[in-house]
Design a protein around this motif. Structure first.
Motif, PDB file in Angstrom:
ATOM      1  N   ASP A   1      46.985  39.587  35.048  1.00  0.00           N
ATOM      2  CA  ASP A   1      47.291  40.882  35.634  1.00  0.00           C
ATOM      3  C   ASP A   1      45.988  41.576  36.036  1.00  0.00           C
ATOM      4  O   ASP A   1      45.067  41.723  35.233  1.00  0.00           O
ATOM      5  CB  ASP A   1      48.064  41.732  34.619  1.00  0.00           C
ATOM      6  CG  ASP A   1      48.455  43.059  35.199  1.00  0.00           C
ATOM      7  OD1 ASP A   1      49.266  43.047  36.132  1.00  0.00           O
ATOM      8  OD2 ASP A   1      47.910  44.092  34.745  1.00  0.00           O
ATOM      9  N   GLU A   2      45.943  41.998  37.310  1.00  0.00           N
ATOM     10  CA  GLU A   2      44.705  42.575  37.839  1.00  0.00           C
ATOM     11  C   GLU A   2      44.309  43.863  37.108  1.00  0.00           C
ATOM     12  O   GLU A   2      43.146  44.082  36.810  1.00  0.00           O
ATOM     13  CB  GLU A   2      44.868  42.829  39.341  1.00  0.00           C
ATOM     14  CG  GLU A   2      43.529  43.025  40.007  1.00  0.00           C
ATOM     15  CD  GLU A   2      43.624  43.394  41.467  1.00  0.00           C
ATOM     16  OE1 GLU A   2      43.813  42.494  42.280  1.00  0.00           O
ATOM     17  OE2 GLU A   2      43.509  44.597  41.767  1.00  0.00           O
ATOM     18  N   LYS A   3      45.317  44.694  36.808  1.00  0.00           N
ATOM     19  CA  LYS A   3      45.009  45.972  36.149  1.00  0.00           C
ATOM     20  C   LYS A   3      44.390  45.751  34.769  1.00  0.00           C
ATOM     21  O   LYS A   3      43.445  46.428  34.383  1.00  0.00           O
ATOM     22  CB  LYS A   3      46.279  46.821  36.030  1.00  0.00           C
ATOM     23  CG  LYS A   3      46.608  47.505  37.340  1.00  0.00           C
ATOM     24  CD  LYS A   3      47.532  48.654  37.171  1.00  0.00           C
ATOM     25  CE  LYS A   3      47.581  49.403  38.507  1.00  0.00           C
ATOM     26  NZ  LYS A   3      48.543  50.432  38.559  1.00  0.00           N
TER      27      LYS A   3
ATOM     28  N   GLU B   1      39.923  51.936  41.783  1.00  0.00           N
ATOM     29  CA  GLU B   1      41.259  51.332  41.861  1.00  0.00           C
ATOM     30  C   GLU B   1      42.138  51.925  42.964  1.00  0.00           C
ATOM     31  O   GLU B   1      43.355  51.955  42.844  1.00  0.00           O
ATOM     32  CB  GLU B   1      41.954  51.396  40.503  1.00  0.00           C
ATOM     33  CG  GLU B   1      41.267  50.509  39.484  1.00  0.00           C
ATOM     34  CD  GLU B   1      41.636  50.812  38.058  1.00  0.00           C
ATOM     35  OE1 GLU B   1      42.807  50.613  37.730  1.00  0.00           O
ATOM     36  OE2 GLU B   1      40.752  51.244  37.302  1.00  0.00           O
TER      37      GLU B   1
ATOM     38  N   SER C   1      41.987  50.651  45.899  1.00  0.00           N
ATOM     39  CA  SER C   1      42.410  49.416  46.572  1.00  0.00           C
ATOM     40  C   SER C   1      42.519  48.320  45.512  1.00  0.00           C
ATOM     41  O   SER C   1      42.185  48.551  44.351  1.00  0.00           O
ATOM     42  CB  SER C   1      41.365  49.009  47.609  1.00  0.00           C
ATOM     43  OG  SER C   1      40.116  48.786  46.980  1.00  0.00           O
ATOM     44  N   LYS C   2      42.959  47.124  45.946  1.00  0.00           N
ATOM     45  CA  LYS C   2      43.049  46.025  44.976  1.00  0.00           C
ATOM     46  C   LYS C   2      41.637  45.531  44.648  1.00  0.00           C
ATOM     47  O   LYS C   2      40.751  45.593  45.507  1.00  0.00           O
ATOM     48  CB  LYS C   2      43.840  44.875  45.594  1.00  0.00           C
ATOM     49  CG  LYS C   2      45.314  45.135  45.648  1.00  0.00           C
ATOM     50  CD  LYS C   2      46.004  43.911  46.249  1.00  0.00           C
ATOM     51  CE  LYS C   2      47.367  44.287  46.767  1.00  0.00           C
ATOM     52  NZ  LYS C   2      47.727  43.578  47.976  1.00  0.00           N
TER      53      LYS C   2
ATOM     54  N   TYR D   1      40.641  42.551  44.359  1.00  0.00           N
ATOM     55  CA  TYR D   1      40.399  41.445  45.259  1.00  0.00           C
ATOM     56  C   TYR D   1      39.871  41.947  46.613  1.00  0.00           C
ATOM     57  O   TYR D   1      38.900  41.440  47.165  1.00  0.00           O
ATOM     58  CB  TYR D   1      41.751  40.748  45.355  1.00  0.00           C
ATOM     59  CG  TYR D   1      42.109  39.960  46.551  1.00  0.00           C
ATOM     60  CD1 TYR D   1      41.803  38.620  46.601  1.00  0.00           C
ATOM     61  CD2 TYR D   1      42.833  40.534  47.599  1.00  0.00           C
ATOM     62  CE1 TYR D   1      42.196  37.862  47.687  1.00  0.00           C
ATOM     63  CE2 TYR D   1      43.228  39.780  48.679  1.00  0.00           C
ATOM     64  CZ  TYR D   1      42.906  38.445  48.724  1.00  0.00           C
ATOM     65  OH  TYR D   1      43.292  37.695  49.791  1.00  0.00           O
ATOM     66  N   THR D   2      40.468  43.034  47.134  1.00  0.00           N
ATOM     67  CA  THR D   2      40.054  43.636  48.405  1.00  0.00           C
ATOM     68  C   THR D   2      38.629  44.166  48.293  1.00  0.00           C
ATOM     69  O   THR D   2      37.799  43.968  49.166  1.00  0.00           O
ATOM     70  CB  THR D   2      41.002  44.813  48.724  1.00  0.00           C
ATOM     71  OG1 THR D   2      42.320  44.350  48.635  1.00  0.00           O
ATOM     72  CG2 THR D   2      40.729  45.399  50.085  1.00  0.00           C
ATOM     73  N   TRP D   3      38.367  44.857  47.195  1.00  0.00           N
ATOM     74  CA  TRP D   3      37.050  45.466  46.946  1.00  0.00           C
ATOM     75  C   TRP D   3      35.967  44.383  46.877  1.00  0.00           C
ATOM     76  O   TRP D   3      34.887  44.516  47.447  1.00  0.00           O
ATOM     77  CB  TRP D   3      37.130  46.254  45.626  1.00  0.00           C
ATOM     78  CG  TRP D   3      35.898  46.997  45.235  1.00  0.00           C
ATOM     79  CD1 TRP D   3      35.323  48.034  45.907  1.00  0.00           C
ATOM     80  CD2 TRP D   3      35.103  46.769  44.066  1.00  0.00           C
ATOM     81  NE1 TRP D   3      34.212  48.464  45.222  1.00  0.00           N
ATOM     82  CE2 TRP D   3      34.045  47.719  44.089  1.00  0.00           C
ATOM     83  CE3 TRP D   3      35.166  45.878  42.995  1.00  0.00           C
ATOM     84  CZ2 TRP D   3      33.083  47.787  43.102  1.00  0.00           C
ATOM     85  CZ3 TRP D   3      34.205  45.955  42.007  1.00  0.00           C
ATOM     86  CH2 TRP D   3      33.181  46.896  42.055  1.00  0.00           C
TER      87      TRP D   3
ATOM     88  N   ASN E   1      46.723  42.242  53.975  1.00  0.00           N
ATOM     89  CA  ASN E   1      45.506  42.096  53.162  1.00  0.00           C
ATOM     90  C   ASN E   1      44.257  42.342  53.994  1.00  0.00           C
ATOM     91  O   ASN E   1      43.343  43.040  53.580  1.00  0.00           O
ATOM     92  CB  ASN E   1      45.414  40.667  52.613  1.00  0.00           C
ATOM     93  CG  ASN E   1      45.924  40.575  51.209  1.00  0.00           C
ATOM     94  OD1 ASN E   1      46.090  41.598  50.550  1.00  0.00           O
ATOM     95  ND2 ASN E   1      46.174  39.374  50.741  1.00  0.00           N
TER      96      ASN E   1
ATOM     97  N   GLU F   1      43.524  45.915  54.703  1.00  0.00           N
ATOM     98  CA  GLU F   1      42.861  46.636  53.594  1.00  0.00           C
ATOM     99  C   GLU F   1      41.383  46.272  53.503  1.00  0.00           C
ATOM    100  O   GLU F   1      40.538  47.143  53.316  1.00  0.00           O
ATOM    101  CB  GLU F   1      43.531  46.257  52.272  1.00  0.00           C
ATOM    102  CG  GLU F   1      44.499  47.314  51.779  1.00  0.00           C
ATOM    103  CD  GLU F   1      44.833  47.104  50.318  1.00  0.00           C
ATOM    104  OE1 GLU F   1      43.940  47.281  49.477  1.00  0.00           O
ATOM    105  OE2 GLU F   1      45.986  46.742  50.034  1.00  0.00           O
TER     106      GLU F   1
END
Lengths: 183, 166
Positions: free
Chosen positions: A3-5, A66, A68-69, A71-73, A150, A153
């Protein structure tokens, strides 16, 4: 599935950050490597930029809000690092970024980590005729198969704009290859 | 009849048919392009990468730490002695002597102002400058071109990501 969070929380905590960072590196090292490699083309520079990207992520994770995701960052950091690298190289040699990329493409033939043929070199030359942002859109859509959402973003561009940019890029590249492969 | 009703319930994304031709052309064009770019990595590169990043990160963290040449305790002793010597000299010094402006160092004046011993308002400072000087200051700022700014940022800022919003 991680889980990313939870991963972000662990990265920001003092006790778990090292373990979480290791997980993060394992999760994204290959994807970010190939993303950077398509921008700077040779392995040594890619390796250097990739390591710097991860170190920057590690040092700045507390600044990640947070919005953005993760992964995006991370992709945004890797993209900026790669383009900054090319810009610095161009400034140092007092030439344009396109000329730097052309030199890098010329070097591919003697690169031990390149096993492509003349068509692949022509392909790289065709990609290099595109504006910088269109190159990113093409590479990320054609090779990495990101969704337009994706990409929107990561590159901070509308989905509609990206679709037409990709469409134009494919057209330009195929036209360049058709024109030059017979010569 | 019932079959037609079912078909009517299906929907397509907005502009699907308008964009269909473009998508199809793209697919046909893509078929001509190579499927891979011919890049490879050294053997075992990704296995060693974690270790390499960790090593680089640790060495950067070590570079960032300043190791004091003199310990805090020694520094405190030295500072106390220096303060005492300064105090003795300033007490013994001829208090009646008048200094001229040339004899005082600019840094001492700056410190005097910075320590809040004199309160200067913006308009009081501006009357000390002639119009010519003020114009020069303004025109020098406007001479900064976009290129100069870009060059300055590229040469002096290592982390351009710091300029981006998170």
């Amino acid at each position: 599935m991680i889980d990313e969070k939870e991963l972000v929380i662990a990265l920001k905590s003092q006790n778990e950050c090292e373990r979480a960072f290791q997980i993060l590196v394992n999760l994204y090292k290959e994807r970010l490597y190939w993303h950077i490699r398509k921008i700077v083309l040779n392995h040594e520079d890619t390796d250097d930029i990739l390591q710097n990207t991860f170190i920057k992520i590690y040092k700045n994770i507390h600044k990640f809000e947070e919005k953005s995701k993760l992964y995006t960052w991370m992709y945004r950091i890797a993209t900026n690092e790669s383009i900054t690298f090319l810009n610095k190289k161009a400034k140092k040699k007092n030439i344009t970024i396109e000329e730097v990329k052309n030199q890098l493409i010329e070097n591919l033939e003697s690169d031990i980590y390149f096993e492509g043929n003349q068509i692949q070199i022509l392909f790289q030359k065709a990609i290099n005729t595109l504006p910088q942002k269109q190159q990113l859109v093409f590479n990320m859509k054609y090779f990495e198969d990101h969704t337009y959402e994706n990409l929107s973003e990561i590159l901070e561009t509308s989905v509609g704009g990206l679709k037409s940019s990709y469409h134009i890029a494919v057209k330009k590249i195929t036209a360049y290859i058709k024109l030059n492969e017979t010569i | 009849m019932k079959r037609r009703e079912n078909i009517d319930k299906f929907k397509v994304p907005t502009n699907y048919f308008d964009e269909f031709e473009n998508h199809l052309l793209n697919k046909i064009n893509e078929e001509v392009l190579p499927k891979n770019i011919g890049f490879k990595t050294p053997t075992g590169y990704f296995n060693k990468l974690d270790f390499n990043i960790k090593r680089k990160n640790n060495s950067r963290l070590k570079e960032g730490k300043l190791i004091p040449v003199v310990s805090k305790k020694t520094f405190m002793y030295a500072a106390s002695i220096a303060a005492m010597v300064l105090l003795v000299f300033s007490v013994l010094k001829d208090a009646t002597r008048v200094y001229t402006l040339e004899e005082i160092e600019i840094s001492s004046i700056e410190n005097f102002i910075n320590e809040g011993n004199i309160q200067l308002k913006q308009h009081e400072i501006s009357i000390l400058f002639t119009d010519e000087i003020l114009n020069n200051i303004t025109s020098n700022q406007s001479r900064l071109s976009g290129n100069q700014l870009e060059n300055y940022l590229l040469e002096n800022i290592n982390d351009l990501n710091a300029l981006l919003p998170y």
